[in-house]
Design a protein around this motif. Structure first.
Motif, mmCIF file in Angstrom:
data_model
loop_
_atom_site.group_PDB
_atom_site.id
_atom_site.type_symbol
_atom_site.label_atom_id
_atom_site.label_comp_id
_atom_site.label_asym_id
_atom_site.label_seq_id
_atom_site.Cartn_x
_atom_site.Cartn_y
_atom_site.Cartn_z
ATOM 1 N N LYS A 1 -1.244 -3.069 5.208
ATOM 2 C CA LYS A 1 0.171 -2.738 5.058
ATOM 3 C C LYS A 1 1.079 -3.933 5.311
ATOM 4 C CE LYS A 1 1.291 1.269 6.907
ATOM 5 N NZ LYS A 1 1.247 2.331 7.957
ATOM 6 N N TYR A 2 0.599 -4.896 6.061
ATOM 7 C CA TYR A 2 1.386 -6.103 6.363
ATOM 8 C C TYR A 2 0.565 -7.335 5.997
ATOM 9 C CZ TYR A 2 3.921 -2.527 8.852
ATOM 10 O OH TYR A 2 4.600 -1.376 9.154
ATOM 11 N N PRO A 3 0.164 -7.451 4.722
ATOM 12 C CA PRO A 3 -0.811 -8.486 4.353
ATOM 13 C C PRO A 3 -0.275 -9.904 4.509
ATOM 14 C CG PRO A 3 0.045 -7.374 2.393
ATOM 15 C CD PRO A 3 0.550 -6.601 3.572
ATOM 16 N N ASN A 4 1.041 -10.085 4.381
ATOM 17 C CA ASN A 4 1.560 -11.457 4.451
ATOM 18 C C ASN A 4 1.243 -12.112 5.794
ATOM 19 O OD1 ASN A 4 2.490 -11.042 1.913
ATOM 20 N ND2 ASN A 4 4.668 -10.982 2.435
ATOM 21 N N ALA A 5 1.382 -11.352 6.863
ATOM 22 C CA ALA A 5 1.102 -11.917 8.189
ATOM 23 C C ALA A 5 -0.376 -12.286 8.309
ATOM 24 C CB ALA A 5 1.496 -10.921 9.285
ATOM 25 N N GLN B 1 7.483 10.466 -1.783
ATOM 26 C CA GLN B 1 7.839 9.265 -2.525
ATOM 27 C C GLN B 1 7.508 8.008 -1.724
ATOM 28 O OE1 GLN B 1 10.523 9.162 -5.493
ATOM 29 N NE2 GLN B 1 11.810 10.788 -4.665
ATOM 30 N N ALA B 2 6.782 7.105 -2.354
ATOM 31 C CA ALA B 2 6.415 5.846 -1.703
ATOM 32 C C ALA B 2 7.280 4.721 -2.256
ATOM 33 C CB ALA B 2 4.947 5.540 -1.963
ATOM 34 N N VAL B 3 7.883 3.965 -1.373
ATOM 35 C CA VAL B 3 8.612 2.759 -1.769
ATOM 36 C C VAL B 3 7.822 1.571 -1.246
ATOM 37 C CG1 VAL B 3 10.757 1.455 -1.589
ATOM 38 C CG2 VAL B 3 10.823 3.963 -1.592
ATOM 39 N N THR C 1 0.835 -1.225 0.000
ATOM 40 C CA THR C 1 0.000 0.000 0.000
ATOM 41 C C THR C 1 0.862 1.265 0.000
ATOM 42 O OG1 THR C 1 -0.304 0.694 2.327
ATOM 43 C CG2 THR C 1 -1.683 -1.145 1.521
ATOM 44 N N GLN C 2 0.235 2.353 -0.423
ATOM 45 C CA GLN C 2 0.870 3.671 -0.355
ATOM 46 C C GLN C 2 0.119 4.522 0.660
ATOM 47 O OE1 GLN C 2 1.619 5.558 -4.076
ATOM 48 N NE2 GLN C 2 2.383 3.698 -5.037
ATOM 49 N N ASN C 3 -0.518 3.872 1.633
ATOM 50 C CA ASN C 3 -1.351 4.601 2.598
ATOM 51 C C ASN C 3 -0.591 5.726 3.294
ATOM 52 O OD1 ASN C 3 -3.215 2.688 1.940
ATOM 53 N ND2 ASN C 3 -3.565 1.933 4.020
ATOM 54 N N ASP C 4 0.629 5.410 3.757
ATOM 55 C CA ASP C 4 1.370 6.420 4.505
ATOM 56 C C ASP C 4 1.748 7.582 3.601
ATOM 57 O OD1 ASP C 4 1.111 4.831 6.670
ATOM 58 O OD2 ASP C 4 3.190 4.151 6.722
#
Lengths: 225, 225
Positions: B153-157, A87-89, A71-74
């Motif tokens: 944001k942490y979908p794998n978990a 910039q989103a990584v 996600t790019q939520n932040d």
């Protein structure tokens, strides 16, 4: 096989450190200090950065890079608090930012017109501690909801950082959290740590943090080297 | 070089999965289901396990393995709530438990006299999701202080887990946390997740969680295979 793994890891880390040196040189030439924010997921990195942007945007030209597994939520949240590019990584499950990602991000940042770079790392109190991004300092956040012994249990993050920010101070009355003990544990792990105690929600403690950042920018500008 | 890294990682993961299969077989033979608890640092794994031990110790023979980067604090805490051996795995900065560590720990556990194995992973919402420990299920915890979008944001978990426990429910009145939105995000990532909402501090929601564990143990005992 274990030896092979260590070997490859060491080479990857050595390559990262080399790129980080390049990032650091570019930032120092531009007199734009960078801070690399590390914490558990949900410790309040994004809210702290939102409030920091709100408070300093009029005085300083701040660039922001945020990392997330997904996600790019932040980045979307932070973009509402600045008219500059955020910039989103997206690491796609990767557990930390690396120097190459920052190096690439710098390609889209006008460093000559930047006073300060804020890097929000992936929410993870373990892995990001080992990766140099070329920052001036790592900043470790931990919230009063997390328990006093976090510095002892995750010492690498607290050793790698120069600054520790205790967050969510407004929740203290509702918790059994011994602040003095938490600070003591952090100091035991890293006696050189500089502390800030904040509630980004209420604004408590924010002035000291903002003054610190202003001072770092001023020092970078005046550095005669 | 990138190819080499992936290659070594894949071999390490394949070797881990092989050991995990061995762990799973041993646990199934002993009819002792294992649960692997994953969360951010400070989400409340240890307190949940303390309360779980207090409530179930008289009925079930529970073995515990805890992982931490550094210190045996969690193991020491848990040992106060059981008269059985609590095994501490110190990863020395390592960001997750692996199957070999569990395999080694099983060497000190009388599996024939064990009904249930609780594994407290290193506090990290990223890396432990990828490592099979031979558990019956992964259990992901996230606290109401962490923000609603953690599952995205942490979908794998959240994908790797079968059970999600929302913790620190007693703090809800003091937060701007939208519980329905958080649950919706978790369901979007993994529609099969089973939820428990608890406050280990007040005991709210604990009976349903304890009933679930009792049911899992009973099902493992009655499994005709």
């Amino acid at each position: 096989m274990t030896v092979t793994v260590i070997d490859v890891r060491e080479r990857v880390m050595a390559r990262n450190d080399e790129i980080a040196r390049g990032v650091r040189e570019r930032l120092e030439r531009a007199r734009a200090p960078a801070f690399n924010f590390i914490s558990s997921p949900g410790a309040g990195k994004t809210l702290l950065l939102e409030r920091t942007l709100d408070a300093l945007n009029a005085q300083l030209r701040i660039a922001v890079v945020t990392g997330d597994c997904q996600t790019q939520n932040d980045a979307d949240r932070l973009a509402r608090h600045t008219d500059r590019l955020v910039q989103a990584v997206v690491t796609n499950g990767g557990c930390h930012l690396d120097a190459r990602q920052i190096y690439t991000a710098l390609g889209s940042i006008a460093l000559d017109a930047t006073d300060l770079l804020l890097i929000e790392n992936v929410g993870n109190l373990v892995c990001p501690a080992s990766w140099d991004l070329g920052e001036r300092s790592k900043v470790v956040l931990f919230s009063v909801t997390e328990g006093e012994d976090k510095p002892l249990k995750y010492p690498n993050a607290f050793r790698a950082a120069r600054i520790a920010i205790v967050t969510k101070l407004d929740l203290l009355p509702h918790l059994e959290f011994d602040l003095a003990s938490a600070l003591g544990h952090a100091r035991a792990v890293n006696p050189a740590l500089r502390f800030f105690l904040v509630s980004a929600r209420t604004g408590e403690g924010m002035p000291a943090w903002l003054d610190f950042l202003r001072g770092e920018v001023a020092a970078a500008r005046d550095d005669p080297t």
